[in-house]
Design a protein around this motif. Structure first.
Motif, PDB file in Angstrom:
ATOM      1  N   VAL A 216      16.373   2.732  43.848  1.00 51.38           N
ATOM      2  CA  VAL A 216      16.371   1.319  44.262  1.00 51.38           C
ATOM      3  C   VAL A 216      17.685   0.958  44.941  1.00 51.38           C
ATOM      4  CG1 VAL A 216      16.312  -1.066  43.428  1.00 51.38           C
ATOM      5  CG2 VAL A 216      14.695   0.607  42.520  1.00 51.38           C
ATOM      6  N   GLN A 220      18.430  -0.202  48.953  1.00 49.67           N
ATOM      7  CA  GLN A 220      19.099  -1.437  49.374  1.00 49.67           C
ATOM      8  C   GLN A 220      20.334  -1.176  50.237  1.00 49.67           C
ATOM      9  OE1 GLN A 220      17.331  -4.181  48.647  1.00 49.67           O
ATOM     10  NE2 GLN A 220      16.047  -2.559  47.807  1.00 49.67           N
ATOM     11  N   ARG A 274      11.657   0.796  52.564  1.00 50.70           N
ATOM     12  CA  ARG A 274      12.375   0.150  51.463  1.00 50.70           C
ATOM     13  C   ARG A 274      11.416  -0.661  50.602  1.00 50.70           C
ATOM     14  NH1 ARG A 274      16.589  -0.665  55.467  1.00 50.70           N
ATOM     15  NH2 ARG A 274      18.480   0.442  54.833  1.00 50.70           N
ATOM     16  N   THR A 278      10.240   0.741  46.875  1.00 48.26           N
ATOM     17  CA  THR A 278      10.714  -0.056  45.740  1.00 48.26           C
ATOM     18  C   THR A 278       9.550  -0.513  44.872  1.00 48.26           C
ATOM     19  OG1 THR A 278      12.622  -0.836  47.018  1.00 48.26           O
ATOM     20  CG2 THR A 278      12.037  -2.082  45.049  1.00 48.26           C
ATOM     21  N   MET A 320      12.575  -8.522  49.562  1.00 44.64           N
ATOM     22  CA  MET A 320      13.185  -7.783  48.475  1.00 44.64           C
ATOM     23  C   MET A 320      13.761  -8.723  47.428  1.00 44.64           C
ATOM     24  SD  MET A 320      12.451  -4.754  49.138  1.00 44.64           S
ATOM     25  CE  MET A 320      13.281  -4.168  47.676  1.00 44.64           C
ATOM     26  N   LEU A 324      12.617  -8.317  43.599  1.00 42.81           N
ATOM     27  CA  LEU A 324      13.612  -7.922  42.609  1.00 42.81           C
ATOM     28  C   LEU A 324      14.044  -9.071  41.702  1.00 42.81           C
ATOM     29  CD1 LEU A 324      15.866  -5.626  44.848  1.00 42.81           C
ATOM     30  CD2 LEU A 324      14.083  -4.938  43.241  1.00 42.81           C
TER      31      LEU A 324
END
Length: 406
Positions: A216, A220, A274, A278, A320, A324
């Motif tokens: 992860v 990023q 990404r 993720t 994201m 997250l």
């Protein structure tokens, strides 16, 4: 929400209802129509009804599509109206609101609906003998446990036990209350308990979670390379398989199949890799219910769509941020510990922690919208964009869950 369009807009969101295994078995539809508060969410058009139910109660679960029932709040005027809309009985649970008196007119109306085959739920219920006639008609009783002591909850269960009803505990905020209600015999559960982990202060991440966060973190890293991502992803056969499955799905309409990670990274681009990596990595390494992953996908996609509608250039970062924002729930640690142990980008971290900056603003507003807390949104917000983005995110998250299923 000062425009005419905003006032005529029917705002809708949904809140999941779980069984004892924390599987989604229904959604309560949250809605507001400021221009017409006395009539049904659905009119008498079966087409409109079908569209709404398909959007708001259709989910991907365990690799397959399914529809679950919708709990719909009904006002007194609607219940007793001769123009009660014809709704699909198997897909609807009618909720009788807590402020509706159990008088003869209401009892007669609920009797008619029950005889037609509708399932009846009593909302925010606190027992009183005057409600006995409705309890004899009801299938489900929703007990608002927020603010109740364990003894208070047990007392309500004892009073309701003589009636042949399924008990639903609503407004559950902690795992402890969830477990207490389960022990008392509740069969259905609703609330924000899934948004709060079983906190162990200062808990260190387990080895498999630590490995996950290496990936992860690298995802990023704006300076990472396709080669570095391939090196990390290829160590996880499940993640590799699912990424290749996604890139070869109909959504990308490729003229030939992609057989290597390096090809997939080039074709999808770093932002898409990404996002997908993720999501798959988080979903693959948790025993949490699918609803958590589904909720985070919805939130991330909605954040991305709102950012795009406002002309933000890095909309993938907004995605994201949404995904997250509840990472600590997936890892069963508190948010402070998560932010200390997970090296997120500074902009994403401050948005999650303090709702700072544009990302933080959008995350906060999206969270209010999906919870049905529309009164907490700013007056000048583009509510049409939020409503449209929410519906699109529902459909997208359903397809994403299917794509990630083996």
């Amino acid at each position: 929400m000062t425009t005419t369009a905003a006032h005529s807009q029917v705002l809708m969101a949904r809140q999941p209802i779980f069984d004892c295994q924390q599987r989604v078995v229904a959604y309560e539809l949250l809605y507001r129509n400021e221009a017409d508060t006395e009539h049904a969410l659905f009119n008498d058009s079966s087409a409109t009804c079908d569209v709404i139910l398909n959007v708001y109660t259709s989910i991907a679960d365990n690799g397959s599509k399914k529809s679950v029932p919708a709990f719909i709040n009904m006002t007194r005027d609607l219940l007793v109206s001769e123009d009660f809309p014809e709704l699909p009985r198997k897909q609807i649970v009618i909720e009788v609101l807590e402020d509706i008196a159990a008088d003869d007119e209401v009892i007669a109306a609920v009797t008619r609906l029950a005889e037609k085959g509708y399932r009846i739920a009593l909302d925010d219920f606190v027992y009183s003998p005057e409600f006995d006639p409705l309890l004899k008609l009801a299938h489900i009783v929703k007990v608002d446990v927020l603010g109740m002591s364990p003894d208070d909850i047990a007392r309500q269960v004892k009073l309701l036990r003589p009636f042949n009803v399924t008990l639903l505990a609503e407004k559950i905020e902690t795992v402890e209350v969830l477990e207490h209600c389960h022990a008392l015999g509740f069969k259905l559960f609703q609330g924000h308990f899934l948004s709060k982990p079983k906190l162990i202060k200062g808990r260190k991440l387990e080895a498999n979670h630590a490995n996950l966060l290496v990936l992860v973190s690298e995802l990023q890293n704006k300076r990472t390379t396709p080669e570095r991502l391939e090196e990390l992803i290829i160590q996880d056969p499940v993640l590799t398989y699912k990424l290749l499955r996604i890139v070869n799905s109909a959504a990308y309409s490729l003229i030939r199949r992609v057989e290597s990670l390096s090809e997939a990274i080039v074709l999808l681009g770093m932002d898409q890799i990404r996002s997908w990596a993720t999501m798959i990595a988080l979903a693959n390494r948790t025993s949490k219910p699918e609803e958590i992953c589904r909720s985070l996908l919805l939130r991330g996609k909605m954040c991305e769509a709102i950012a795009r509608s406002q002309g933000c250039h890095n909309d993938s970062s907004y995605f994201m941020t949404g995904v997250l924002s509840q990472l600590h729930v997936m890892l069963d640690i508190d948010q402070k510990t998560m932010l200390e142990q997970v090296p997120l980008g500074e902009d994403i971290e401050s948005a999650i922690k303090d709702h700072a900056g544009s990302m933080g603003d959008i995350l906060k507003h999206v969270t209010h919208y999906e919870a049905g807390d529309w009164d907490l949104l700013p007056n000048d917000i583009d509510i049409d964009a939020y409503e449209e983005s929410y519906r699109a995110a529902l459909d997208w998250s359903k397809d994403a869950m299917l794509s990630m299923s083996t």
